[in-house]
Write a protein that holds these residues in place. Structure first.
Motif, PDB file in Angstrom:
ATOM      1  N   CYS A  46       0.835  -1.210   0.000  1.00 37.07           N
ATOM      2  CA  CYS A  46       0.000   0.000   0.000  1.00 37.07           C
ATOM      3  C   CYS A  46       0.867   1.257   0.000  1.00 37.07           C
ATOM      4  CB  CYS A  46      -0.932   0.005   1.218  1.00 37.07           C
ATOM      5  SG  CYS A  46      -2.276  -1.200   1.127  1.00 37.07           S
ATOM      6  N   LEU A  47       1.929   1.240   0.794  1.00 34.07           N
ATOM      7  CA  LEU A  47       2.835   2.382   0.855  1.00 34.07           C
ATOM      8  C   LEU A  47       3.518   2.613  -0.494  1.00 34.07           C
ATOM      9  CD1 LEU A  47       4.284   4.527   2.638  1.00 34.07           C
ATOM     10  CD2 LEU A  47       6.023   2.791   3.082  1.00 34.07           C
ATOM     11  N   LEU A  48       3.989   1.535  -1.122  1.00 32.80           N
ATOM     12  CA  LEU A  48       4.674   1.646  -2.401  1.00 32.80           C
ATOM     13  C   LEU A  48       3.727   2.097  -3.514  1.00 32.80           C
ATOM     14  CD1 LEU A  48       6.976  -1.511  -2.339  1.00 32.80           C
ATOM     15  CD2 LEU A  48       7.580   0.861  -1.824  1.00 32.80           C
ATOM     16  N   PHE A  49       2.512   1.588  -3.496  1.00 35.69           N
ATOM     17  CA  PHE A  49       1.539   1.989  -4.510  1.00 35.69           C
ATOM     18  C   PHE A  49       1.261   3.481  -4.427  1.00 35.69           C
ATOM     19  CE2 PHE A  49      -2.868   2.914  -5.688  1.00 35.69           C
ATOM     20  CZ  PHE A  49      -2.876   2.468  -7.009  1.00 35.69           C
ATOM     21  N   GLU A  50       0.981   3.967  -3.232  1.00 37.67           N
ATOM     22  CA  GLU A  50       0.669   5.382  -3.060  1.00 37.67           C
ATOM     23  C   GLU A  50       1.852   6.261  -3.451  1.00 37.67           C
ATOM     24  OE1 GLU A  50       0.666   9.223  -1.048  1.00 37.67           O
ATOM     25  OE2 GLU A  50       1.841   7.510  -0.335  1.00 37.67           O
ATOM     26  N   ASP A 181      -7.745   6.542  -0.192  1.00 35.93           N
ATOM     27  CA  ASP A 181      -7.578   6.922   1.210  1.00 35.93           C
ATOM     28  C   ASP A 181      -7.323   5.722   2.121  1.00 35.93           C
ATOM     29  OD1 ASP A 181      -7.858   9.530   0.492  1.00 35.93           O
ATOM     30  OD2 ASP A 181      -9.927   9.753   1.207  1.00 35.93           O
ATOM     31  N   PRO A 182      -8.072   4.619   1.988  1.00 40.61           N
ATOM     32  CA  PRO A 182      -7.745   3.438   2.807  1.00 40.61           C
ATOM     33  C   PRO A 182      -6.361   2.878   2.499  1.00 40.61           C
ATOM     34  CG  PRO A 182      -9.956   3.256   1.916  1.00 40.61           C
ATOM     35  CD  PRO A 182      -9.315   4.421   1.228  1.00 40.61           C
ATOM     36  N   ILE A 183      -5.955   2.921   1.222  1.00 37.77           N
ATOM     37  CA  ILE A 183      -4.622   2.434   0.854  1.00 37.77           C
ATOM     38  C   ILE A 183      -3.549   3.277   1.527  1.00 37.77           C
ATOM     39  CG2 ILE A 183      -3.000   2.217  -1.072  1.00 37.77           C
ATOM     40  CD1 ILE A 183      -5.362   1.447  -2.852  1.00 37.77           C
ATOM     41  N   VAL A 184      -3.727   4.592   1.495  1.00 39.52           N
ATOM     42  CA  VAL A 184      -2.763   5.492   2.140  1.00 39.52           C
ATOM     43  C   VAL A 184      -2.704   5.235   3.641  1.00 39.52           C
ATOM     44  CG1 VAL A 184      -2.257   7.906   2.685  1.00 39.52           C
ATOM     45  CG2 VAL A 184      -2.992   7.274   0.383  1.00 39.52           C
TER      46      VAL A 184
END
Length: 299
Positions: A46-50, A181-184
């Motif tokens: 999730c961190l890398l995607f954002e 927002d949930p991913i972040v």
């Protein structure tokens, strides 16, 4: 330079929490492995995607980044050549410890308070996020055949997150806030969880204990803190970069090994001690190295 200590202090406190939890928290024996697995499969992706979605990919083209890239590759190669007879995961992760920098959580405060511009570290973040990390994970996941070399990384959640984020970035697709927002939010938990797991790994263990990982650890830390800054400075001078850029790439090359390497080591299972000790020692020793670089540069 004194303000940059806040970045080190933040990391140290979180690592200490992990150490205390392992020593006195009465946690299950597999707590460290569970946290590592959670970070690897959900939090870090999730961190890398954002981070990839919001990155300016044009920053991957610059003279200072070329110097930083070459300096890292040279250190990778030196470690791999010295320990070419060792296990593949040790060669790969040991090499990463010698050239893969903590560009986010130490690099940003150093760039802000020492170099005066936080954006100076962004190209290195992108290089490691979009190129070095997928390649390293591909090598770690490969099991000898071309098919495994291609299929292994494809199933890796970190590589998948970076690839998907890059596609979204390039195509300009807007991710709805209800999804982003949930991913972040989940991604923000990645670094603390990895640091807590790292702190747990330090409990009851002595740094640089006698064993087969002691020499590779010393070599990796030497490459990271001494060889990489020296190579970066020489390359910057050879390419006739401005004096300010020479100083910048030299300081950034002295950043410590990144904590997320411990996450990769947990996945590979073998070089945990090497990676743990290299991260710890390079983080503790990088500040005096940066001070020396600053003094030699008359800053």
């Amino acid at each position: 330079m004194s303000n940059a200590l806040s970045g080190f202090l933040l990391l140290a406190v979180i690592v200490l929490i992990g150490w205390v939890l392992r020593r006195w928290g009465r946690l299950p024996e597999n707590a460290e492995a569970v946290l590592g697995r959670l970070a690897y499969t959900a939090l870090a992706p999730c961190l890398l995607f954002e981070g990839t979605v919001n990155a300016d990919l044009h920053l991957l083209i610059s003279g200072p980044l070329l110097v930083s890239t070459l300096a890292a590759v040279i250190c990778f190669a030196i470690f791999a050549l010295i320990f070419f007879r060792r296990d593949r995961s040790i060669r790969i992760l040991g090499a990463l410890c010698g050239g893969y920098t903590n560009a986010n959580y130490i690099g940003i405060p150093v760039a802000t308070y020492v170099l005066g511009d936080a954006s100076l570290v962004i190209p290195i973040v992108l290089l490691q996020l979009l190129i070095i990390t997928p390649l390293a994970l591909m090598l770690l996941e490969a099991r000898g055949s071309l098919r495994s070399a291609l299929s292994g990384p494809a199933a890796n959640p970190l590589v998948a997150a970076v690839t998907l984020g890059a596609l979204v970035n390039i195509t300009g697709v807007r991710v709805p806030s209800a999804l982003l927002d949930p991913i972040v939010t989940v991604g923000q938990a990645a670094v603390p969880v990895v640091l807590i797991a790292f702190g747990m790994s330090l409990s009851g263990r002595r740094v640089l204990a006698p064993g087969p990982d002691r020499v590779p650890t010393v070599v990796a830390v030497t490459l990271k803190l001494l060889v990489m800054p020296a190579v970066a400075a020489l390359l910057a001078v050879a390419l006739r970069l401005p004096e300010s850029s020479v100083y910048t790439v030299t300081v950034l090359a002295a950043l410590p090994a990144a904590q997320n390497l411990y996450l990769y080591a947990q996945r590979a299972e073998t070089p945990l001690i090497l990676v743990r000790d290299a991260i710890f020692l390079s983080t503790v020793l990088c500040l005096p190295v940066m001070l020396l670089i600053t003094l030699l540069s008359n800053r």
